[in-house]
Design a protein around this motif. Structure first.
Motif, PDB file in Angstrom:
ATOM      1  N   SER A   1      32.504   3.362  -0.007  1.00  0.00           N
ATOM      2  CA  SER A   1      33.637   2.491  -0.870  1.00  0.00           C
ATOM      3  C   SER A   1      34.092   1.589  -0.572  1.00  0.00           C
ATOM      4  CB  SER A   1      34.907   4.103  -0.484  1.00  0.00           C
ATOM      5  OG  SER A   1      35.700   3.917   0.993  1.00  0.00           O
TER       6      SER A   1
ATOM      7  N   LEU B   1      30.954   7.998   3.693  1.00  0.00           N
ATOM      8  CA  LEU B   1      32.403   7.511   2.810  1.00  0.00           C
ATOM      9  C   LEU B   1      32.345   6.211   3.370  1.00  0.00           C
ATOM     10  CD1 LEU B   1      34.163  11.668   3.362  1.00  0.00           C
ATOM     11  CD2 LEU B   1      32.512  10.518   1.104  1.00  0.00           C
TER      12      LEU B   1
ATOM     13  N   GLN C   1      32.482  13.620  -2.579  1.00  0.00           N
ATOM     14  CA  GLN C   1      33.536  12.365  -4.237  1.00  0.00           C
ATOM     15  C   GLN C   1      33.160  13.389  -5.097  1.00  0.00           C
ATOM     16  OE1 GLN C   1      29.605   9.894  -3.080  1.00  0.00           O
ATOM     17  NE2 GLN C   1      30.988   8.638  -2.100  1.00  0.00           N
TER      18      GLN C   1
END
Length: 61
Positions: free
Chosen positions: A40, A36, A15
């Motif tokens: 998101s 991840l 990130q």
């Protein structure tokens, strides 16, 4: 299931653009990709027995 400290370290480095997903060790990559995706999209996909992420959200905390 909560992520391990090592998984979160890789997520943070990706990130922060300090490394790419390709640099994550092969054994941890599915779990790092899973988290991840969660950060998101807000949806946590389930993990199949072979380690690949499956579609759909779960209510894990």
């Amino acid at each position: 299931m909560k992520p391990s400290i090592m998984t979160m370290n890789y997520v943070t480095l990706i990130q922060d653009e300090k490394m790419t997903i390709a640099e994550v060790p092969e054994t941890l990559r599915p779990e790092v990709e899973r988290w991840l995706n969660y950060f998101s999209t807000g949806q946590l996909p389930t993990i199949e027995t072979n380690g690949n992420a499956a579609g759909g959200a779960t209510n894990e905390n």
